[in-house]
Scaffold this active site. Sequence first.
Site, PDB file in Angstrom:
ATOM      1  N   ALA A  50       4.663  -5.158  -2.966  1.00  0.00           N
ATOM      2  CA  ALA A  50       4.092  -6.368  -3.570  1.00  0.00           C
ATOM      3  C   ALA A  50       3.817  -7.418  -2.491  1.00  0.00           C
ATOM      4  O   ALA A  50       2.827  -8.160  -2.576  1.00  0.00           O
ATOM      5  CB  ALA A  50       5.023  -6.922  -4.642  1.00  0.00           C
ATOM      6  N   GLY A  53       0.698  -6.293  -0.873  1.00  0.00           N
ATOM      7  CA  GLY A  53      -0.336  -6.305  -1.910  1.00  0.00           C
ATOM      8  C   GLY A  53      -0.809  -7.712  -2.225  1.00  0.00           C
ATOM      9  O   GLY A  53      -2.003  -7.938  -2.466  1.00  0.00           O
ATOM     10  N   ASP A  54       0.104  -8.660  -2.226  1.00  0.00           N
ATOM     11  CA  ASP A  54      -0.236 -10.068  -2.458  1.00  0.00           C
ATOM     12  C   ASP A  54      -1.223 -10.551  -1.402  1.00  0.00           C
ATOM     13  O   ASP A  54      -2.238 -11.186  -1.720  1.00  0.00           O
ATOM     14  CB  ASP A  54       1.042 -10.911  -2.443  1.00  0.00           C
ATOM     15  CG  ASP A  54       0.766 -12.403  -2.566  1.00  0.00           C
ATOM     16  OD1 ASP A  54       0.056 -12.802  -3.503  1.00  0.00           O
ATOM     17  OD2 ASP A  54       1.273 -13.157  -1.715  1.00  0.00           O
ATOM     18  N   ALA A  55      -0.954 -10.233  -0.146  1.00  0.00           N
ATOM     19  CA  ALA A  55      -1.822 -10.679   0.948  1.00  0.00           C
ATOM     20  C   ALA A  55      -3.187 -10.004   0.885  1.00  0.00           C
ATOM     21  O   ALA A  55      -4.226 -10.659   1.051  1.00  0.00           O
ATOM     22  CB  ALA A  55      -1.145 -10.383   2.292  1.00  0.00           C
ATOM     23  N   GLU A  58      -5.184 -11.456  -1.967  1.00  0.00           N
ATOM     24  CA  GLU A  58      -5.644 -12.808  -1.611  1.00  0.00           C
ATOM     25  C   GLU A  58      -6.897 -12.726  -0.732  1.00  0.00           C
ATOM     26  O   GLU A  58      -7.864 -13.463  -0.951  1.00  0.00           O
ATOM     27  CB  GLU A  58      -4.531 -13.563  -0.882  1.00  0.00           C
ATOM     28  CG  GLU A  58      -4.929 -14.935  -0.377  1.00  0.00           C
ATOM     29  CD  GLU A  58      -4.835 -16.023  -1.431  1.00  0.00           C
ATOM     30  OE1 GLU A  58      -5.535 -17.041  -1.266  1.00  0.00           O
ATOM     31  OE2 GLU A  58      -4.079 -15.866  -2.396  1.00  0.00           O
TER      32      GLU A  58
END
Length: 170
Positions: A50, A53-55, A58
């Site tokens: 995660a 994955g968040d980066a 974004e």
Amino acid sequence: MSEEQLEKLSGTVEHAEQQTDEQSLSVDQGGWFPYPPSRPARLIPPIALAYIGDAVYEVAVRQYLLSKANMRPNHLHRSATGLVSAKAQSRILTGIEAELTEEERDIVRQGRNAKSGSIPKNADVLEYRHATALECLIGYLYSSGRHDRMIELIRRGIEHAEQHSQSPTK
């Protein structure tokens, strides 16, 4: 140039070519940069998936917004927030869930059940867990080198979010 100097130069060129080949291989095996994951994606903890994955998500959202015409910085920020908030990510996951493979659903389940150790500020716990699940899935696809699938799901998710955020015109 002496024969010894030519041999040394040839060895240096061969070594540089080998390093370039190894770096290309590293990029192909996991991410966009020559820093492959320390273990196979299936063995990376869901919270770590995660995290990356968040980066990646974004960056995808920012690139999508830059593809739009005449965006001012404030508008870019507000538009990005509408796609990267926990609430938006939760809706996106709901919108693409039917398209997921069994393996991807398993990754989503692991991400949703992972204990992050933090308390959501601007979302309820369920939305936060679904957002983490989406980020985990994106991180998994990114880390396992399945970039085409990752891009396809992000594209469909953004389309879903954009369709459902359109307010009716008066």
